[in-house]
Design an enzyme around this catalytic site. Structure first.
Site, short mmCIF file in Angstrom:
data_model
loop_
_atom_site.label_atom_id
_atom_site.label_comp_id
_atom_site.label_asym_id
_atom_site.label_seq_id
_atom_site.Cartn_x
_atom_site.Cartn_y
_atom_site.Cartn_z
N HIS A 38 35.63 25.04 67.21
CA HIS A 38 36.87 24.57 66.85
C HIS A 38 37.67 24.22 67.99
O HIS A 38 38.99 24.41 67.78
CB HIS A 38 37.41 25.91 65.76
CG HIS A 38 36.99 26.02 64.55
ND1 HIS A 38 37.39 25.61 63.37
CD2 HIS A 38 35.60 26.51 64.12
CE1 HIS A 38 36.67 25.85 62.32
NE2 HIS A 38 35.68 26.51 62.96
N THR A 39 37.20 23.81 68.88
CA THR A 39 37.87 23.21 70.03
C THR A 39 38.11 21.55 69.85
O THR A 39 38.98 21.06 70.58
CB THR A 39 37.24 23.38 71.51
OG1 THR A 39 36.04 23.29 71.25
CG2 THR A 39 37.78 24.92 71.90
N ASP A 40 37.22 21.01 69.07
CA ASP A 40 37.15 19.56 69.14
C ASP A 40 38.16 18.92 68.46
O ASP A 40 38.84 18.20 68.93
CB ASP A 40 35.78 18.94 68.41
CG ASP A 40 35.71 19.39 67.11
OD1 ASP A 40 36.33 20.16 66.39
OD2 ASP A 40 34.69 18.74 66.30
N SER A 131 23.44 18.81 59.13
CA SER A 131 22.63 18.10 58.44
C SER A 131 23.45 16.62 57.60
O SER A 131 22.71 15.77 57.78
CB SER A 131 21.88 18.79 57.24
OG SER A 131 23.06 19.27 56.13
N GLU A 164 33.67 11.46 57.10
CA GLU A 164 33.95 12.84 56.92
C GLU A 164 35.26 12.93 56.27
O GLU A 164 35.42 13.72 55.39
CB GLU A 164 33.50 13.72 58.12
CG GLU A 164 32.10 13.73 58.30
CD GLU A 164 31.35 14.79 57.40
OE1 GLU A 164 32.03 15.83 57.12
OE2 GLU A 164 30.16 14.64 56.85
N ASP A 176 30.09 17.05 65.90
CA ASP A 176 28.75 16.90 65.59
C ASP A 176 27.87 15.71 65.68
O ASP A 176 27.04 15.43 66.21
CB ASP A 176 28.64 17.31 64.03
CG ASP A 176 29.49 18.72 63.80
OD1 ASP A 176 29.41 19.52 64.70
OD2 ASP A 176 29.62 19.08 62.90
C1 GLA Z 1 32.29 21.85 62.03
C2 GLA Z 1 32.82 20.41 62.38
C3 GLA Z 1 33.11 20.06 64.14
C4 GLA Z 1 33.50 21.33 64.70
C5 GLA Z 1 33.09 22.41 64.25
C6 GLA Z 1 33.40 23.91 64.79
O1 GLA Z 1 30.72 21.69 62.51
O2 GLA Z 1 32.21 19.52 61.87
O3 GLA Z 1 34.08 18.93 63.98
O4 GLA Z 1 35.05 21.45 64.17
O5 GLA Z 1 32.69 22.76 62.75
O6 GLA Z 1 33.53 23.92 66.25
#
Ligand code: GLA
Length: 386
Positions: A38-40, A131, A164, A176
């Site tokens: 949850h840093t992105d 996925s 997304e 991801d």
């Molecule tokens: C999911 C989201 C990512 C990221 C993570 C938490 O995988 O797709 O963008 O925020 O949660 O780190």
């Protein structure tokens, strides 16, 4: 384990379904995030790796505007749509991901026209291993090449994020798809989510006699649901009150002052992000100096922060992490967005059996359905197979 077709088998299946050979076969991997959760979307740091589980797509361009899609998984039959009528909220099931990518490309002004697509994947679905991004990244890599669109990986990352966020409806960040498109065998990807700059950091688990074990709790989650979005909203609220562009701009030394300006819950959310960014930076340093076995305490601290401050763990994930650690894992944490999905336990090869057994027993004792446990390794990012 989900069976997988190799490129030749997938092309043969394509030929029998669509009556012509595909123009090519492409693949893109799922991911495990080693640390940095949850840093992105806070423009911070993450350290994921692409895994040796992939989505594969065989594609053929058509001369009309019809899109036909079929997968080897799920129970949706052949889906047919017109490329000119793609709009949010119209696609069902897994077709949201390829169609979302085509829609996002259209939003950038690229009209690809008709396509036949056959998808296969052995990335477990709903396990928190991305996925959906594996599918999106395989499709965008294929279409980028077939339509000679000339997008670089950073642009493909942003296009799949658009798919997304605005087509699938999940307000996720860029981690991801960056791992899936830009990962490399034997490495974790140190990504600065503000600049999209990356550094590939060697992660040689084999030489350190370590096995990265994924423990899929089978608790399903969805990032299009409320929990993920509400955490993101808390972070944005925190950044707003603290007067910064994103929580990336708050450092550990600012936390004392921040405590006085934020309500207790928002403060805990902010503290998770700030300390997690620090843990990523430390993990990179530790990997580059001492090697993978030394990052255990950072993984453990990351899990505690997600459980207590960000509150995105669940009892099954906590049981998995505790059991793995007590049975000898050097460190363990939930990985991905949370509220279910998988944990990763960095396990000495010599303790792998005990860890697997201990997690299985702990789940049985708690009355949970058995988890699925398997090893992964850092693998190559998206590519053309045939
Ligand atoms: C999911 C989201 C990512 C990221 C993570 C938490 O995988 O797709 O963008 O925020 O949660 O780190």
């Amino acid at each position: 384990m989900t069976p997988r077709l190799d490129a030749g088998q997938l092309a043969a299946r394509f030929q029998s379904v669509f009556g012509a050979a595909p123009d090519g076969v492409w693949q893109a991997p799922g991911r495990v995030n080693l640390i940095g959760e949850h840093t992105d979307y806070n423009e911070g740091f993450v350290l994921p790796f692409a895994i040796n589980r992939t989505a594969r797509v065989a594609v053929r361009r058509r001369s009309d505007s019809t899109i036909r899609l079929l997968s080897t998984f799920g129970n949706q039959g052949l889906t047919t749509v017109d490329a000119g009528s793609l709009s949010r909220g119209t696609a069902r099931g897994w077709t949201k991901y390829p169609l979302g990518v085509l829609w996002a490309l259209q939003q950038r002004g690229l009209h690809v026209g008709g396509l036949d697509l056959l998808l296969d994947s052995d990335v477990p679905r709903g396990a928190g291993l991305s996925s959906s991004h594996a599918i999106e990244c395989a499709v965008i890599t294929a279409v980028n090449e077939l339509a000679a669109a000339g997008l670089d990986t950073r642009e493909m990352v942003l296009a799949t994020q658009r798919a997304e966020n605005d087509f699938v409806g999940a307000p996720t960040g860029i981690m991801d798809q960056s791992a899936s498109l830009r990962g490399a065998a034997g490495h974790v990807l140190f990504l600065d989510c503000r600049s999209q700059d990356i550094r590939l950091v060697p992660f040689d688990a084999d030489s350190a006699r370590l096995v990265p074990l994924v423990i899929d709790t089978k608790v399903s989650h969805s990032h299009a649901g409320g929990g993920y979005a509400s955490r993101r909203a808390s972070c944005e609220r925190g950044a707003g009150i603290l007067g910064v562009k994103a929580l990336r701009d708050v450092g550990p030394d600012d936390l004392d002052a921040a405590a006085g300006r934020l309500d207790p819950e928002t403060f805990r959310r902010v503290r998770h992000v700030v300390t997690e960014n620090e843990r990523v930076l430390q993990a990179v340093k530790v990997l580059e100096t001492a090697g993978p076995a030394a990052i255990g305490p950072l993984l453990d601290a990351s899990h505690a922060s997600m459980r207590d401050d960000f509150e995105i763990s669940c009892p099954e994930l906590d049981v998995a992490v505790e059991a793995a650690r007590s049975a000898g894992a050097v460190g363990a944490r939930m990985t991905g967005g949370g509220f279910g999905g998988s944990a990763i336990a960095l396990t000495p090869a010599a303790a792998e059996r005990q860890v697997r057994a201990a997690v299985g027993l702990a789940f049985a004792a708690a009355g949970y359905a058995p988890p699925e446990i398997f090893s992964v390794r850092p693998a190559a990012g998206a590519m053309r197979l045939a």
